[in-house]
Design an enzyme around this catalytic site. Sequence first.
Site, short mmCIF file in Angstrom:
data_model
loop_
_atom_site.label_atom_id
_atom_site.label_comp_id
_atom_site.label_asym_id
_atom_site.label_seq_id
_atom_site.Cartn_x
_atom_site.Cartn_y
_atom_site.Cartn_z
N HIS A 110 -5.82 -14.18 -7.68
CA HIS A 110 -7.17 -13.89 -8.17
C HIS A 110 -7.26 -12.44 -8.68
O HIS A 110 -7.85 -12.18 -9.74
CB HIS A 110 -8.19 -14.13 -7.06
N GLU A 111 -6.70 -11.51 -7.91
CA GLU A 111 -6.79 -10.10 -8.31
C GLU A 111 -6.00 -9.83 -9.57
O GLU A 111 -6.39 -9.00 -10.40
CB GLU A 111 -6.29 -9.21 -7.16
N LEU A 112 -4.86 -10.49 -9.74
CA LEU A 112 -4.07 -10.29 -10.96
C LEU A 112 -4.73 -10.96 -12.16
O LEU A 112 -4.62 -10.47 -13.30
CB LEU A 112 -2.66 -10.84 -10.77
N ASN B 12 -12.65 5.24 1.37
CA ASN B 12 -13.63 4.17 1.63
C ASN B 12 -14.90 4.74 2.26
O ASN B 12 -16.02 4.33 1.92
CB ASN B 12 -13.03 3.11 2.56
N GLY C 259 -9.49 -4.18 -1.98
CA GLY C 259 -9.49 -4.85 -0.68
C GLY C 259 -8.15 -4.87 -0.01
O GLY C 259 -7.89 -5.74 0.82
#
Length: 471
Positions: A258-260, A371, A431
Amino acid sequence: MLFWVAMALIVGGSIAITFTIAAREYESPELQRRPSAAVQASEVLAQGGFGALTSWLNANKNSIPDRDVFIIGPGGTDILGRRLTASAARRLEYFNRDELLNRDAPGRERDPPGREPRTFGPPLPGNFRPSRAAPQILGADGSAYTVLVVPRRHSIFGALSLPGISLTILCVALVVSALTSWWLARHLSAPIRRIQEGARALASESLDVRASPELRVSAGLEGRRDELAVLARDFDAMADQLRANRSAITQLLRDISHELRSPLARMRVALGLARQPPADLSRQLDRLEREIERLDSLISQVLRLARLHGTDAPFARETFDLDEVIEEVVRDANFEAAVKNCSVRLQGAAAAAVNGNRELVRSAVENVLRNAVRYSPQDAPVDVSITRTESGVVILIRDQGPGVPDKDLERIFEPFYRVAESRDRDTGGEGIGLAITAQVMKAHGGSAGAANAERGGLEVRLSLPAGTLAV
């Protein structure tokens, strides 16, 4: 325990059988008043005299199993000239002492030789004289002969030679051993077979199998604390770990994909816009460059996380000053926090050198601190405190942000996990930073944890053990 019970049953059964058979074979003192051997001897003596009695005894001295028959003449010796056994000598001594006491007792009258004694059953011969210790038979000339019927061996072990005892004891031992072995084999093999079936199920990719309470009841493991019960619990733990690893790998692959896919999709959009006239080619190329950098950063972090997976991950070690590294990270964070009018405040010092990987430790602290700056509100400070303890060094980073739900405190250190679906993505995170931090701490023998602060915000605790500190 079962072994001792089986041995007790075998020994107890053997003793009971031995005494039962021996009680039937050996005559008790009460039965010595009418023994069959003495009656036969009295009849032979009455009919044939001393010579016939000697011949009869010589022919029948071994006729009774495991017992010796002696006939003691008036001179106190066996009429065959044999040496008395220890048991026979004791019996004769007891008889003589009893006779002496009874003879000297006042008012005692001996039965005359011709008088029949009072008895039950068939009448006894007239020359038979019963006695509490040993019977006597009388010759025609009035000579008294004492008949002794004694066991050849007076111990219980000597009784083992009686007919049937050895075979009966062997049968008892075989039956008890067979039943015990059958129960023990069933008791041991049943749960092992069930656990073996579970292991085969795990090998065939069926990760839901467990040595559950139902399985332990059916396999006889309920309430047990032996090695099989430990094996069942270890089997459950192994199955749980395998399932967790499989789920983590599947989720990680899904998240990576998903991130790629997201930067690649944006790159396609930018490329499509660049091809459409009139297009701002420079702007679209800049966007492509940013997405490529983002993609490269993501791949680098994933590779770093893969290399750090496990506490035995190999990496170069060196000795470096921990305070220097943390001060450097704080200076960089203050530069980024200036945009939000925030400040990063540093308190305490480790005053120690660390034997580890400088860049990895720096990256771990930086991920947490960035963060904290990212989620802190405007004009809110971020506190960094360093504490030296006997067990090592503790680095505590606290922000003034909204915090994290309690149920998600442990999961924020998982790769690609987000408290809200778009929270990290909207603020520019992938994340994966906290996951790298946790793995870096684990690789150095330490740990990473998070908790909601009492006055609001999130506290992240990074600990390095004393073993990593250079002396």
